[in-house]
Write an enzyme that holds these catalytic residues in place. Structure first.
Site, PDB file in Angstrom:
ATOM      1  N   CYS A  28       0.841  -1.200   0.000  1.00  0.00           N
ATOM      2  CA  CYS A  28       0.000   0.000   0.000  1.00  0.00           C
ATOM      3  C   CYS A  28       0.872   1.245   0.000  1.00  0.00           C
ATOM      4  O   CYS A  28       1.996   1.237   0.510  1.00  0.00           O
ATOM      5  CB  CYS A  28      -0.901   0.041   1.241  1.00  0.00           C
ATOM      6  SG  CYS A  28      -1.975  -1.381   1.471  1.00  0.00           S
ATOM      7  N   ASP A  29       0.332   2.304  -0.545  1.00  0.00           N
ATOM      8  CA  ASP A  29       1.000   3.600  -0.454  1.00  0.00           C
ATOM      9  C   ASP A  29      -0.051   4.696  -0.457  1.00  0.00           C
ATOM     10  O   ASP A  29      -1.037   4.620  -1.197  1.00  0.00           O
ATOM     11  CB  ASP A  29       1.958   3.828  -1.623  1.00  0.00           C
ATOM     12  CG  ASP A  29       2.810   5.059  -1.396  1.00  0.00           C
ATOM     13  OD1 ASP A  29       3.826   4.946  -0.679  1.00  0.00           O
ATOM     14  OD2 ASP A  29       2.451   6.141  -1.889  1.00  0.00           O
TER      15      ASP A  29
END
Length: 222
Positions: free
Chosen positions: A75-76
């Site tokens: 995730c970012d």
């Protein structure tokens, strides 16, 4: 089957644990600036999705050796905010001064928190499927006083998180509302992750922890 979280984020880990999953944590160590610089004229959504995919991909070899049948989630998150002349996509502020500058610009306004998700399915140590997507959530910011903002920055929290704020920490005092998935503001959307799991042929319930006897209403004596 294990869920591997390719992130050092305690907030993402907490969200997954609260939702009944105990993930294996493997930190990617991806050079985010290098990944972003390699993208030709990307949209904000493409940036966060590419970063999420890079983080998940970076731990594949390590995970494949330990857990040959697994799903890896990367995730970012970055904040898309209006600027004086143009909108700006920002990650973690690198200095207290930058954190203060961003908060002064965000106060009383809104920003779109973009969270990229990438899911890789491993079978027998080989990546057999992968899917990526992103989610946008609108965050409404309050107007902290100068003294409140100085105290908040002094905690060190803003420099550790995308956009320079949190929903579940000190920063939560200065957030007036969220339009969209609150979990995505914490770094990982359960609904989007569930959809990506389905895309790679994994039911989320197969990853849940075994319910304890106490949860089933049976007292457990030691």
């Amino acid at each position: 089957m294990r869920l591997v979280l390719a992130s050092a984020s305690p907030a993402r880990l907490s969200v997954l644990r609260a939702a009944g999953v105990e993930p294996v944590v493997r930190v990617s160590g991806v050079d985010e600036h290098a990944v972003t610089a390699s993208l030709p004229d990307p949209s904000p959504a493409e940036v966060v999705t590419a970063l999420a995919h890079a983080k998940a991909s970076a731990v594949v070899d390590q995970v494949a050796a330990e857990f040959p049948d697994a799903v890896i989630v990367g995730c970012d998150s970055m904040l898309w905010t209006p600027g004086e002349h143009a909108a700006e996509l920002v990650g973690k502020p690198e200095t207290p001064e930058l954190a203060a500058e961003r908060w002064e610009r965000m106060a009383g306004g809104t920003g779109s928190l973009l969270t990229g998700h990438a899911l890789l399915r491993l079978r027998n140590g080989t990546t057999v499927a992968e899917h990526s997507d992103h989610l946008a959530t609108t965050v409404r910011f309050g107007q902290p006083s100068r003294a409140e903002l100085d105290s908040y920055i002094a905690t060190g929290e803003p420099m550790k998180v995308a956009g320079g704020f949190t929903l579940d920490g000190f920063g939560g005092w200065f957030i007036t509302g969220v339009d969209g998935d609150p979990a995505s503001v914490l770094g990982i959307s359960l609904s989007l992750t569930r959809s990506l799991l389905a895309e790679v042929g994994v039911s989320v319930v197969s990853l849940w922890n075994e319910p304890s006897a106490e949860r089933n209403g049976v007292a457990v004596s030691e």
